[in-house]
Design an enzyme around this catalytic site. Structure first.
Site, PDB file in Angstrom:
ATOM      1  N   CYS A  24       0.825  -1.200   0.000  1.00  0.00           N
ATOM      2  CA  CYS A  24       0.000   0.000   0.000  1.00  0.00           C
ATOM      3  C   CYS A  24       0.860   1.251   0.000  1.00  0.00           C
ATOM      4  CB  CYS A  24      -0.894   0.041   1.228  1.00  0.00           C
ATOM      5  SG  CYS A  24      -1.984  -1.380   1.356  1.00  0.00           S
ATOM      6  N   GLY A 126       1.219  -1.797   5.551  1.00  0.00           N
ATOM      7  CA  GLY A 126       1.908  -2.795   6.373  1.00  0.00           C
ATOM      8  C   GLY A 126       0.977  -3.942   6.686  1.00  0.00           C
ATOM      9  N   TYR A 265      13.281  -3.345  -4.608  1.00  0.00           N
ATOM     10  CA  TYR A 265      12.226  -3.378  -5.611  1.00  0.00           C
ATOM     11  C   TYR A 265      11.110  -2.369  -5.398  1.00  0.00           C
ATOM     12  CZ  TYR A 265       7.932  -4.977  -7.900  1.00  0.00           C
ATOM     13  OH  TYR A 265       6.772  -5.025  -8.617  1.00  0.00           O
TER      14      TYR A 265
HETATM   15  P1  AMP Z   1       8.368 -14.032 -10.446  1.00  0.00           P
HETATM   16  O1  AMP Z   1       7.951 -14.117 -11.863  1.00  0.00           O
HETATM   17  O2  AMP Z   1       7.280 -14.530  -9.520  1.00  0.00           O
HETATM   18  O3  AMP Z   1       9.695 -14.653 -10.153  1.00  0.00           O
HETATM   19  O4  AMP Z   1       8.484 -12.492 -10.085  1.00  0.00           O
HETATM   20  C1  AMP Z   1       9.684 -11.806 -10.265  1.00  0.00           C
HETATM   21  C2  AMP Z   1       9.386 -10.434 -10.785  1.00  0.00           C
HETATM   22  O5  AMP Z   1       8.388  -9.802  -9.987  1.00  0.00           O
HETATM   23  C3  AMP Z   1      10.624  -9.568 -10.754  1.00  0.00           C
HETATM   24  O6  AMP Z   1      10.802  -9.100 -12.067  1.00  0.00           O
HETATM   25  C4  AMP Z   1      10.310  -8.436  -9.810  1.00  0.00           C
HETATM   26  O7  AMP Z   1      10.598  -7.201 -10.389  1.00  0.00           O
HETATM   27  C5  AMP Z   1       8.840  -8.533  -9.523  1.00  0.00           C
HETATM   28  N1  AMP Z   1       8.563  -8.519  -8.081  1.00  0.00           N
HETATM   29  C6  AMP Z   1       9.380  -8.812  -7.087  1.00  0.00           C
HETATM   30  N2  AMP Z   1       8.763  -8.673  -5.894  1.00  0.00           N
HETATM   31  C7  AMP Z   1       7.512  -8.282  -6.157  1.00  0.00           C
HETATM   32  C8  AMP Z   1       6.386  -7.940  -5.351  1.00  0.00           C
HETATM   33  N3  AMP Z   1       6.454  -7.998  -4.038  1.00  0.00           N
HETATM   34  N4  AMP Z   1       5.233  -7.569  -5.958  1.00  0.00           N
HETATM   35  C9  AMP Z   1       5.159  -7.541  -7.299  1.00  0.00           C
HETATM   36  N5  AMP Z   1       6.201  -7.827  -8.117  1.00  0.00           N
HETATM   37  C10 AMP Z   1       7.363  -8.192  -7.561  1.00  0.00           C
END
Ligand code: AMP
Length: 495
Positions: A24, A126, A265
């Site tokens: 959020c 949070g 990130y």
């Molecule tokens: P995945 O395909 O599940 O391995 O997601 C990895 C991708 O999601 C990376 O390119 C990150 O930039 C992005 N990412 C990492 N953490 C998050 C998060 N908490 N919420 C949304 N996207 C994320």
């Protein structure tokens, strides 16, 4: 687990999907002629922190006004009618993202309640890790919940506190909750901002003329031309009224544990987090990664957008040329419905496309910020190969994500995290890369300004997603696990 399968279910379980993993952004302003318009702009700048719903509540000295809706800020808050419907010199706003499950309007913040002290609106970033535990107690005592959001627990704790003033009731409530919370609240007297005692989630204070602003990131100050004043300190309560700004520190001092994933990130690269430029930290992360995990390659390509600053750092440190070999389409909504496997497969090209002209015949270093489930990496590596890459060396600008976050960043349950299931060699094969390397936790800390690395006895950040070292109790999680064990012991394994 859902309410249905819960042995002592009283109502919808707050750990059910529609309420659990929330990312959020929050914004509050006091003393502005254009409070609602500033809040709309602030939420636009915080949109990356949550895209599923948005809401604003204002106070005009006489009444509270609220507008909340599912969708992007631009979908609901751009018309003059909406902004005119939110009059007053003070307003708070919220953008919310919950991963899966229904997202009902009743969960959209700011939440509002008429307390004995008057109206009270609340926006929370949070996750409260004992929300379910407290909620059960409160429901038994007669509280009637309107939403499944963990944030509503705070309102009920304030309502049922035996202290007299609103501030004492708020402090009493906060002393009972565990987990991570940055809050902005609006009352008839003014704006209140709170950061949890460990400062896990961010909150900053800014100023625009006579107006004071509390918001998740400094990019929300930039958009309205406000000056950044400082971070709200962990455990600090900031109270802004017509008499000015005062602050309270009602919690015992604790070593702060701000979330390190904001740097990796979550935060926007043009924001300051912990007083440091996120962009600069990400470039340093890339430089550390190049030193730790060099690759014999011709070009460095980021996975846009999240991998861009660290890829620049990697290229600068390694001397390998940086190329924008993957182009991202910024106009694709999150909600694209993928009707069949064949179309789903095409779906990736909706968001990213590898440019053959930069890639064909080259040995490529691909840089992304993190691997969560591994879906993105697998698709992108295949795409870069199809574009003719001779070799693909994946470099990840953070350590392996092996643990779930219970503090408000969307990471799935452990069993779905690729790094919790596989060794790095297995992951490398899984994503079809020629080599795969992650940044070390020490390298990450160095990039975040801790030259000596991670302090093993008193870590400077919350890094639980990488280390499993959770800085607070996880009461709900522990109770859920013991209930599951109890169920197993009494009924045997479920099919
Ligand atoms: P995945 O395909 O599940 O391995 O997601 C990895 C991708 O999601 C990376 O390119 C990150 O930039 C992005 N990412 C990492 N953490 C998050 C998060 N908490 N919420 C949304 N996207 C994320």
């Amino acid at each position: 687990m859902t309410a249905k399968s819960h042995p002592q279910a009283l109502t919808t379980h707050p750990l059910a999907d529609d309420a659990f993993h929330e990312e959020c952004g929050i914004f509050g302003i006091f003393g502005s002629e254009d409070a609602a318009a500033h809040a709309v702009l602030g939420l636009h700048a915080l949109q990356h922190r949550g895209q599923e719903a948005a809401g604003i509540t204002s106070w005009d000295g006489d009444a509270f006004h609220s507008e909340r809706s599912i969708g992007l800020v631009a979908d609901s808050f751009t018309s003059e009618r909406v902004v005119h419907g939110l009059p007053g010199h003070a307003a708070i706003g919220h953008v919310r993202y919950s991963t899966t499950g229904e997202s009902t309007l009743r969960n959209v913040q700011p939440l509002y309640a008429d307390l004995s002290s008057g109206g009270f609106a609340l926006a929370h970033n949070g996750n409260i890790t004992n929300a379910w535990h407290l909620r059960r107690q409160l429901v038994r005592q007669g509280s009637i919940f309107q939403s499944t959001s963990d944030s509503e627990v705070i309102i009920h704790l304030i309502a049922t506190s035996t202290f007299r003033t609103l501030l004492d009731r708020l402090i009493d409530a906060l002393r009972k909750i565990e987990g991570a919370y940055s809050l902005v609240a609006l009352t008839r007297e003014g704006l209140i901002g709170v950061r949890d005692p460990l400062g896990v989630r961010p909150l900053v204070l800014g100023r625009l003329g006579a107006a004071h602003i509390l918001c998740s990131e400094t990019c929300a100050l930039d958009i309205i031309g406000a000056d950044y004043e400082r971070e709200v300190a962990p455990g600090e309560i900031v109270i802004v009224t017509a008499d000015g700004v005062r602050t309270l520190a009602p919690f015992p001092p604790a070593r702060p544990r701000p979330c390190i994933f904001e740097h990796v990130y979550f935060a926007r690269p043009d924001s300051l987090v912990n007083g440091m430029s996120v962009y600069e930290v990400r470039k340093r992360i890339g430089a550390e990664l190049a030193a730790e995990a060099p690759a014999d390659a011709d070009i460095v390509i980021p996975v846009p957008d999240s991998g861009v600053p660290s890829a620049i750092g990697y290229a600068q440190r390694s001397g390998i040329p940086f190329e924008l070999g993957i182009i991202r389409n910024h106009y694709v909504g999150r909600t694209f419905i993928e009707p069949s496997d064949q179309i789903r497969h095409l779906g990736v090209k909706l968001k990213h496309n590898a440019s053959r002209w930069q890639i064909a015949g080259k040995r490529v270093v691909l840089v992304d910020d993190s691997i969560v489930r591994g879906t993105t990496s697998l698709k992108i590596v295949d795409m870069v190969r199809q574009a003719g890459a001779a070799e693909v060396h994946m470099r990840i600008a953070s350590p392996p994500t092996r643990h779930s976050c219970f503090y408000g960043v969307d990471t799935p349950e452990r069993s779905k995290l690729l790094a919790a299931r596989m060794s790095i060699e297995e992951m490398c094969r899984h994503i079809h890369a020629d080599s795969l390397a992650f940044l070390s936790i020490e390298g990450l800390y160095r990039a975040c300004g801790h030259e000596g690395g991670r302090d093993g006895t008193a870590p400077q950040h919350c890094d639980a997603c990488f280390t499993g070292d959770y800085p607070t109790h996880l009461t709900d999680q522990d109770e859920e696990e013991s209930e599951q064990l109890h169920l197993l012991a009494t009924t045997g394994p479920q099919a």
